[in-house]
Each structure stands twice: as structure tokens, then as C-alpha cells.
Design a protein around this motif. Structure first.
Motif, short mmCIF file in Angstrom:
data_model
loop_
_atom_site.label_atom_id
_atom_site.label_comp_id
_atom_site.label_asym_id
_atom_site.label_seq_id
_atom_site.Cartn_x
_atom_site.Cartn_y
_atom_site.Cartn_z
N TYR A 1 1.61 19.35 -0.93
CA TYR A 1 1.02 18.21 -1.72
C TYR A 1 1.86 18.29 -3.19
O TYR A 1 2.52 16.97 -3.34
N ASN A 2 1.29 19.28 -3.39
CA ASN A 2 2.83 19.37 -4.90
C ASN A 2 3.68 19.72 -5.11
O ASN A 2 4.48 19.58 -5.75
N HIS A 3 4.64 20.35 -3.46
CA HIS A 3 5.93 20.50 -3.98
C HIS A 3 6.49 20.22 -2.16
O HIS A 3 7.68 21.15 -2.68
N THR A 4 6.23 19.67 -1.83
CA THR A 4 7.29 18.93 -0.51
C THR A 4 7.35 17.54 -0.80
O THR A 4 6.14 17.04 -1.77
N ARG A 5 8.55 16.62 -0.49
CA ARG A 5 8.49 15.37 -0.57
C ARG A 5 7.45 14.73 0.26
O ARG A 5 6.66 14.15 -0.03
N TRP A 6 6.88 15.00 1.75
CA TRP A 6 6.02 14.42 2.31
C TRP A 6 4.41 14.09 1.15
O TRP A 6 4.06 13.43 1.64
N GLY A 7 4.40 15.64 0.74
CA GLY A 7 3.14 15.69 -0.40
C GLY A 7 3.45 14.30 -1.37
O GLY A 7 2.68 13.43 -1.51
N ALA A 8 4.49 13.98 -1.83
CA ALA A 8 4.85 12.92 -2.80
C ALA A 8 4.98 11.58 -1.76
O ALA A 8 4.61 10.51 -2.33
N TYR A 9 5.12 11.54 -0.85
CA TYR A 9 5.43 10.77 0.25
C TYR A 9 3.70 9.67 0.25
O TYR A 9 3.51 8.51 -0.36
N VAL A 10 2.50 10.77 0.53
CA VAL A 10 1.57 10.56 1.09
C VAL A 10 0.72 10.29 -0.69
O VAL A 10 0.03 8.25 -0.32
N LEU B 1 9.76 0.09 0.27
CA LEU B 1 10.52 -0.51 -0.56
C LEU B 1 11.74 1.17 -1.24
O LEU B 1 13.22 1.08 -1.61
N ALA B 2 11.21 2.09 -1.86
CA ALA B 2 11.60 3.36 -2.11
C ALA B 2 12.55 3.49 -0.96
O ALA B 2 13.33 5.31 -0.62
N GLY B 3 12.54 3.19 0.32
CA GLY B 3 12.59 4.16 1.35
C GLY B 3 11.78 5.01 2.51
O GLY B 3 12.79 5.99 3.17
N ILE B 4 10.50 4.92 2.09
CA ILE B 4 9.38 5.82 2.69
C ILE B 4 9.16 5.52 4.18
O ILE B 4 9.01 4.27 4.02
N ASN B 5 9.52 5.95 5.32
CA ASN B 5 9.45 5.53 6.56
C ASN B 5 7.89 5.86 6.76
O ASN B 5 6.83 6.64 7.06
N VAL B 6 7.12 4.48 6.50
CA VAL B 6 5.47 4.71 5.88
C VAL B 6 4.80 5.25 6.83
O VAL B 6 2.98 5.73 7.35
N ASP B 7 4.95 4.34 8.41
CA ASP B 7 4.18 4.43 9.31
C ASP B 7 4.59 5.62 10.08
O ASP B 7 3.18 6.29 10.27
N ARG B 8 5.61 6.38 10.18
CA ARG B 8 5.50 7.98 10.56
C ARG B 8 4.82 9.32 9.86
O ARG B 8 4.28 9.75 10.30
N VAL B 9 3.96 8.75 7.53
CA VAL B 9 3.91 9.53 7.10
C VAL B 9 2.13 9.56 7.75
O VAL B 9 1.29 10.06 7.76
N ILE C 1 2.14 6.09 -0.62
CA ILE C 1 1.98 5.29 -0.06
C ILE C 1 0.21 5.00 -0.38
O ILE C 1 0.14 3.65 -0.36
N GLY C 2 -0.59 6.10 -0.95
CA GLY C 2 -1.59 5.84 -1.43
C GLY C 2 -1.16 4.79 -2.91
O GLY C 2 -2.70 3.47 -3.57
N ASN C 3 -0.71 4.74 -3.75
CA ASN C 3 -0.37 3.51 -5.24
C ASN C 3 -0.12 2.90 -4.87
O ASN C 3 -0.76 1.26 -4.62
N SER C 4 0.60 2.87 -3.67
CA SER C 4 1.70 1.20 -3.03
C SER C 4 2.05 0.98 -2.28
O SER C 4 3.13 1.63 -2.15
N GLU C 5 1.53 0.31 -0.56
CA GLU C 5 2.69 0.90 0.75
C GLU C 5 3.42 0.27 0.35
O GLU C 5 4.64 0.74 0.72
N GLU C 6 3.41 -0.96 -0.66
CA GLU C 6 4.70 -2.01 -0.21
C GLU C 6 6.08 -1.49 -1.35
O GLU C 6 7.22 -1.23 -0.77
N ASN C 7 5.71 -1.04 -2.27
CA ASN C 7 6.67 0.25 -3.23
C ASN C 7 7.25 1.38 -2.51
O ASN C 7 8.13 1.43 -2.48
N ALA C 8 5.92 1.81 -1.80
CA ALA C 8 7.03 2.97 -0.98
C ALA C 8 7.74 3.11 0.59
O ALA C 8 8.92 3.51 0.45
#
Length: 318
Positions: free
Chosen positions: A178-187, A199-207, A190-197
Motif C-alpha cells: 500500500y505504501n511502497h508500490t505503484r499498485w498501492g498508489a493506484y488504489v 487520465l493519469a494512465g492507470i488501468n482502472v479496470d485491471r486494478v 482511484i478512490g480519490n477520482s476514477e476519472e483523474n486516475a
């Protein structure tokens, strides 16, 4: 000099939990006995596993209501496999595969079909409850004796049950992720703003699918630990009680129910808070009805204190 107000805001759940321990110790000195502390360490394991999986789901802005009854279904699946084959390995493998499949299905329905997580997982809750009764008729039990079940359910290390050490290891791994990987940052993103996530290039569905798979896997582990603690499995176990305690633990620990904020440490302290309340009320022989009323009142008070401290922190930040 330390800022006492800031310290209370950030660590209030720790102070509240320790204060509760002191109060219950004054009421019943047995509360602080080594045997009772050890008992708490075992009692909170299934709740802790559900809380850990729920933490990532809630931080992502979703909810998973299937975890509690799912853990009962997975416990029954383990028991049936053990009864048919006499081997624990087959049962554990079946639980892992089944839990990941359930999580994948939940994730696909939420991420790909854009169905509300509340409705999807509520439906799975009912299905898990129904399947539990189909696999083992109500009133019947499967006893799980010796070997793995005795070892995990009864053995201790440094005064604490092995199941609790397993929980600690999972929390530690979750903290790193949660604190030291990209996956944790992606979570969190997504919780803060799925749309912004997006736009940042995060594969929201996969996460999202990964989050629900992890949640269901934690539910599977909870079912395994529940079976080792009880020594038997049967339909009708209170899976929803485990779910509600797990959700209460992470919310009390500071996780924002709308997503985007929370800490693993806070979730763990919230778990200890719930464990202390459950154990103390049982130790004091409080009737079940009043048990629920008192626990609800204490949780509400703790949440109110969290909210006030959070609001003061936000005001100070501005």
C-alpha cells in the motif's frame, strides 16, 4: 515540544484503544491476563482478514458485502473437501481457487459492466448464504480434528496463536504494498477520482479486478482460520457479523468510507479496538442484546471523535 492536538488527531485510535483496555482492566482484572490477551489474538483473526481485504476495496471507493458469508462458504468448502479426501491441501487449494474466482467475477461485474459494487456484492452475499445451506443441510456439522486444524488453531508462538502471526505477516505485506508500490498508489488514486486516475494512465479496470480478487482471497483465508478456531463447520455461522466488525474496524481506524484515504496501521488499531470490545463484553457476561447495543454505542462514539478530529485537522490545514 510535540503538538498534542496533532498527535491526538493522527493517533487518536491508539489512545482510545488503550483507554478502553484500562477501563476494562479496572472493571475486570482478568482482562489483562496473559490467557485473555492470547484469546483476543485468536478471536480477531477472521475479522482482521476481512478488514484487510475490505480496506483496499473501501479506499478504492467501493464496498464488498460478500466477504462475511463468503468466508462461511469457503470454510464449508474446506470442510467438505477434507471430509471427502482426508487431505487438507486439496481443501486449501479449492478455497484459494474458489475465492479468486469469486473476486474475479465481482471485479469484472463492477469494473467492466459498471454495475454498483453494493448491488453486485450484496447479490453474492445471498448466493454464498444459499450455497452454504445447499452443501451442508442446516443443522449438520463437519468436524475438523487433528493435524493442520489443531496445529493452526491451538499452537502458540511467543504466547500468541499461530493464526495471529499469519495475520500480522499479511498486514505487514499489505503495508509494504500500500505504501511502497505503484499498485498501492493506484488504489488511492482511484478512490480519490476514477476519472483523474484514467487520465493519469492507470488501468482502472485491471486494478479494480485485482482489488476484488484480493478481497475475496482474504475472505477465503478468513474461512480457513474460522474453521481452525472452531474445529467444525456448518451453515448458519454469523458471517455478516464478521463483515460488519471488519468494516467497523477500518472505519474506526480512519479509513474514509467514500474512498481515497486510509492507513494500514489505522486499520490494525481499529481491529484491536473491535477485538477489545468483543472480548470484554463476553468476559463481563453481558447479554447478547445489550452486547450489540453497547458495541454500537461505543463504535458510534469513536466514529464521532474521529470525525471531530478530522474536521479540526481540515480546518487547521486551511
Amino acid at each position: 515540544m510535540p503538538d498534542i492536538g496533532k498527535l491526538l488527531r493522527e493517533k487518536n485510535i491508539i489512545f482510545v484503544t488503550l483507554a478502553l483496555c484500562l477501563v476494562f482492566y479496572l472493571i475486570s482484572p482478568r482482562f489483562m491476563s496473559i490467557d485473555n490477551m492470547s484469546a483476543i489474538s485468536r478471536q480477531i483473526v477472521p475479522i482482521g482478514l476481512i478488514a484487510l481485504g475490505q480496506f483496499f476495496v473501501v479506499v478504492s471507493g467501493n464496498i464488498d458485502l460478500s466477504m462475511g458469508m463468503g468466508s462461511v462458504l469457503f470454510a464449508i468448502l474446506l470442510g467438505v473437501c477434507f471430509g471427502l479426501t482426508g487431505g487438507v491441501g486439496v481443501g486449501i487449494a479449492a478455497v484459494i481457487v474458489a475465492s479468486l474466482a469469486l473476486g474475479f467475477l465481482n471485479g469484472v461485474l463492477v469494473a467492466k459492466l459498471k454495475l454498483p459494487a453494493f448491488i453486485v456484492t450484496l447479490s453474492m452475499l445471498f448466493m454464498a448464504q444459499g450455497l452454504s445451506g445447499l452443501i451442508i443441510p442446516r443443522g449438520q456439522q463437519i468436524f475438523l480434528m487433528g493435524g493442520f486444524f489443531r496445529f493452526v488453531g491451538a499452537e502458540k508462538f511467543l504466547g500468541l496463536y499461530l493464526s495471529f502471526w499469519f495475520l500480522l505477516v499479511l498486514f505487514a505485506l499489505a503495508y509494504v504494498v500500500y505504501n511502497h508500490t505503484r499498485w498501492g498508489a493506484y488504489v488511492v488514486a482511484i478512490g480519490n477520482s476514477e476519472e483523474n486516475a484514467k487520465l493519469a494512465g492507470i488501468n482502472v479496470d485491471r486494478v479494480k479486478i485485482g482489488i476484488f480478487m484480493f478481497s475475496a482471497l482474504c475472505s477465503g483465508f478468513a474461512g480457513i482460520m474460522l474453521s481452525t478456531r472452531m474445529g467444525f463447520v456448518q451453515p448458519g455461522l454469523d458471517g455478516n457479523g464478521l463483515l460488519l466488525d471488519g468494516i467497523a474496524a477500518i472505519i474506526i481506524g480512519g479509513t474514509l468510507i467514500s474512498g481515497g484515504r486510509g492507513t494500514i496501521a489505522g486499520a490494525f488499531w481499529g481491529l484491536l479496538f473491535i477485538g477489545v470490545i468483543n472480548n470484554s463484553l463476553n468476559l463481563l457476561n453481558v447479554e447478547d442484546v445489550w452486547h450489540q447495543v453497547f458495541k454500537g454505542g461505543v463504535i458510534l462514539a469513536a466514529l464521532g471523535a474521529n470525525w471531530v478530529l478530522w474536521q479540526s485537522q481540515q480546518a487547521e490545514a486551511h
